[in-house]
Design a protein around this motif. Sequence first.
Motif, PDB file in Angstrom:
ATOM      1  N   THR A  49     -36.927 -13.220 -49.518  1.00  0.00           N
ATOM      2  CA  THR A  49     -36.139 -14.462 -49.238  1.00  0.00           C
ATOM      3  C   THR A  49     -37.266 -15.702 -49.277  1.00  0.00           C
ATOM      4  O   THR A  49     -38.258 -15.535 -48.778  1.00  0.00           O
ATOM      5  CB  THR A  49     -35.709 -14.258 -47.718  1.00  0.00           C
ATOM      6  OG1 THR A  49     -34.608 -13.056 -47.909  1.00  0.00           O
ATOM      7  CG2 THR A  49     -34.926 -15.541 -47.285  1.00  0.00           C
ATOM      8  N   SER A  51     -37.631 -20.292 -49.921  1.00  0.00           N
ATOM      9  CA  SER A  51     -37.110 -21.694 -49.912  1.00  0.00           C
ATOM     10  C   SER A  51     -37.272 -22.290 -51.210  1.00  0.00           C
ATOM     11  O   SER A  51     -38.517 -22.353 -51.764  1.00  0.00           O
ATOM     12  CB  SER A  51     -37.696 -22.573 -48.923  1.00  0.00           C
ATOM     13  OG  SER A  51     -37.523 -22.043 -47.552  1.00  0.00           O
ATOM     14  N   THR A  53     -38.503 -24.338 -54.111  1.00  0.00           N
ATOM     15  CA  THR A  53     -39.628 -25.632 -54.210  1.00  0.00           C
ATOM     16  C   THR A  53     -38.916 -26.628 -55.322  1.00  0.00           C
ATOM     17  O   THR A  53     -37.947 -26.484 -55.912  1.00  0.00           O
ATOM     18  CB  THR A  53     -40.904 -25.052 -54.835  1.00  0.00           C
ATOM     19  OG1 THR A  53     -40.628 -24.440 -56.288  1.00  0.00           O
ATOM     20  CG2 THR A  53     -41.507 -23.764 -54.333  1.00  0.00           C
ATOM     21  N   SER A  55     -37.368 -29.184 -54.070  1.00  0.00           N
ATOM     22  CA  SER A  55     -36.248 -29.955 -53.362  1.00  0.00           C
ATOM     23  C   SER A  55     -36.872 -30.891 -52.429  1.00  0.00           C
ATOM     24  O   SER A  55     -38.081 -30.665 -51.697  1.00  0.00           O
ATOM     25  CB  SER A  55     -35.543 -28.947 -52.691  1.00  0.00           C
ATOM     26  OG  SER A  55     -36.144 -28.345 -51.547  1.00  0.00           O
ATOM     27  N   GLU A  57     -36.357 -32.968 -48.963  1.00  0.00           N
ATOM     28  CA  GLU A  57     -35.600 -33.038 -47.521  1.00  0.00           C
ATOM     29  C   GLU A  57     -35.538 -34.307 -47.226  1.00  0.00           C
ATOM     30  O   GLU A  57     -36.314 -34.978 -46.792  1.00  0.00           O
ATOM     31  CB  GLU A  57     -35.987 -32.101 -46.592  1.00  0.00           C
ATOM     32  CG  GLU A  57     -35.929 -30.568 -47.096  1.00  0.00           C
ATOM     33  CD  GLU A  57     -36.542 -29.591 -46.016  1.00  0.00           C
ATOM     34  OE1 GLU A  57     -36.715 -30.160 -45.006  1.00  0.00           O
ATOM     35  OE2 GLU A  57     -36.335 -28.425 -46.102  1.00  0.00           O
ATOM     36  N   PRO A  63     -31.174 -29.330 -44.124  1.00  0.00           N
ATOM     37  CA  PRO A  63     -32.253 -28.642 -44.979  1.00  0.00           C
ATOM     38  C   PRO A  63     -31.911 -27.721 -45.953  1.00  0.00           C
ATOM     39  O   PRO A  63     -30.647 -27.031 -45.834  1.00  0.00           O
ATOM     40  CB  PRO A  63     -33.151 -27.903 -43.895  1.00  0.00           C
ATOM     41  CG  PRO A  63     -31.996 -27.746 -42.883  1.00  0.00           C
ATOM     42  CD  PRO A  63     -31.027 -28.956 -42.675  1.00  0.00           C
ATOM     43  N   THR A  64     -32.512 -27.621 -47.064  1.00  0.00           N
ATOM     44  CA  THR A  64     -32.242 -26.600 -48.156  1.00  0.00           C
ATOM     45  C   THR A  64     -32.022 -25.273 -47.769  1.00  0.00           C
ATOM     46  O   THR A  64     -33.041 -24.791 -47.055  1.00  0.00           O
ATOM     47  CB  THR A  64     -33.159 -26.801 -49.388  1.00  0.00           C
ATOM     48  OG1 THR A  64     -33.423 -28.109 -49.833  1.00  0.00           O
ATOM     49  CG2 THR A  64     -32.757 -26.022 -50.530  1.00  0.00           C
ATOM     50  N   GLU A  66     -32.146 -21.228 -47.596  1.00  0.00           N
ATOM     51  CA  GLU A  66     -33.060 -20.213 -48.162  1.00  0.00           C
ATOM     52  C   GLU A  66     -32.606 -19.338 -49.250  1.00  0.00           C
ATOM     53  O   GLU A  66     -31.086 -19.181 -49.144  1.00  0.00           O
ATOM     54  CB  GLU A  66     -33.757 -19.205 -47.131  1.00  0.00           C
ATOM     55  CG  GLU A  66     -34.582 -19.973 -46.288  1.00  0.00           C
ATOM     56  CD  GLU A  66     -35.493 -18.934 -45.163  1.00  0.00           C
ATOM     57  OE1 GLU A  66     -34.963 -18.097 -44.974  1.00  0.00           O
ATOM     58  OE2 GLU A  66     -36.443 -19.556 -44.603  1.00  0.00           O
ATOM     59  N   GLU A  92     -46.856 -21.358 -49.081  1.00  0.00           N
ATOM     60  CA  GLU A  92     -45.662 -21.381 -49.054  1.00  0.00           C
ATOM     61  C   GLU A  92     -45.328 -19.846 -48.304  1.00  0.00           C
ATOM     62  O   GLU A  92     -45.970 -18.878 -48.103  1.00  0.00           O
ATOM     63  CB  GLU A  92     -44.579 -21.370 -50.552  1.00  0.00           C
ATOM     64  CG  GLU A  92     -44.790 -22.274 -51.155  1.00  0.00           C
ATOM     65  CD  GLU A  92     -43.974 -23.483 -50.553  1.00  0.00           C
ATOM     66  OE1 GLU A  92     -42.866 -23.264 -49.855  1.00  0.00           O
ATOM     67  OE2 GLU A  92     -44.290 -24.733 -50.843  1.00  0.00           O
ATOM     68  N   TYR A  94     -42.914 -16.682 -47.427  1.00  0.00           N
ATOM     69  CA  TYR A  94     -41.988 -15.706 -48.001  1.00  0.00           C
ATOM     70  C   TYR A  94     -41.605 -14.377 -47.026  1.00  0.00           C
ATOM     71  O   TYR A  94     -42.551 -14.341 -46.132  1.00  0.00           O
ATOM     72  CB  TYR A  94     -42.643 -15.164 -49.232  1.00  0.00           C
ATOM     73  CG  TYR A  94     -43.082 -16.195 -50.280  1.00  0.00           C
ATOM     74  CD1 TYR A  94     -41.938 -16.648 -51.268  1.00  0.00           C
ATOM     75  CD2 TYR A  94     -44.327 -16.720 -50.336  1.00  0.00           C
ATOM     76  CE1 TYR A  94     -42.517 -17.506 -52.097  1.00  0.00           C
ATOM     77  CE2 TYR A  94     -44.533 -17.612 -51.358  1.00  0.00           C
ATOM     78  CZ  TYR A  94     -43.566 -18.003 -52.388  1.00  0.00           C
ATOM     79  OH  TYR A  94     -43.818 -19.031 -53.317  1.00  0.00           O
TER      80      TYR A  94
END
Length: 282
Positions: A49, A51, A53, A55, A57, A63-64, A66, A92, A94
């Motif tokens: 899982t 988010s 990259t 994008s 906000e 928010p974008t 997941e 990042e 994960y």
Amino acid sequence: MTVAIGIWSLKLTPGKEEIFEAPADLQITNVALGDVLKDTSGRTSVKLTFSPTGSIEDDDEEPTPEVTTVLCSLKPDTLEQTSLNIILQEEETYKFELVGKNTVYLTGNYIDQSVNQPPFDDDDDSDFSDEDAYDLREVSSDVEMHPDDLDSDASRFEEVEEAPKSLKRARDEEEPAKPTKAEKKKKQKTEAVKPADVTPEVKKKDKEAPKDKEEAPKPKAVEKEIAGGIKILDSKIGTGPMAKKGNTVRMRYIGKLTNGKVFYKNVKGKPVRYSLSDAGLY
């Protein structure tokens, strides 16, 4: 160009979510079942899982969400390991989780995607350039000369006066013309100023230079060996404060095998960046 600079691994346990923040860019290359199997007939799936990259906000927008995907599914005696080519980006977060009863190991490498590639440079490393790899501040001239000891440009040239055309016979023209008084004076001035007059003073200054400037003793490089048989030799020991856990360090190094073959070299351009933890470098 992607360069592998270290081995990375992560153990996934059934029933436990593993939240992982990448300390540096890394690449997952292999997924394998553990050596002890709790379920010899069922399969185990690895879910990731993350988010997305790229994008942007906005405060007024939501928010974008997941994204969750399945990296692979492993089954004893059928498919116990598989190769992957997944890159996790630095800083990042994960989330890994297993669907099944068997332990799974992720293996890969820390990578450097910015070696000699200007498009990947960022503002943090703008202070580093090729000029930082060479320090010429301590390099001095081989010969120091006082400006008064140097010949001026005027002494390098002489005025040439054309001799008047003569109507003498051919036999008289074959005889060399006698130098005039003006030419004799110029010749004497030219012979009076020679490089030999400057040479003794230059040599004397060269001999006295080491006495005026004494170099401070430099610390000797010490070779040490760490776990795994890796030997480290600091070619230049720094004098700044000791790096602590959580700090980010930048370094240059040359990696060699025991037979002297170089497998990695970073002596100019963008230095390699690492984060420190209790276990060492990430």
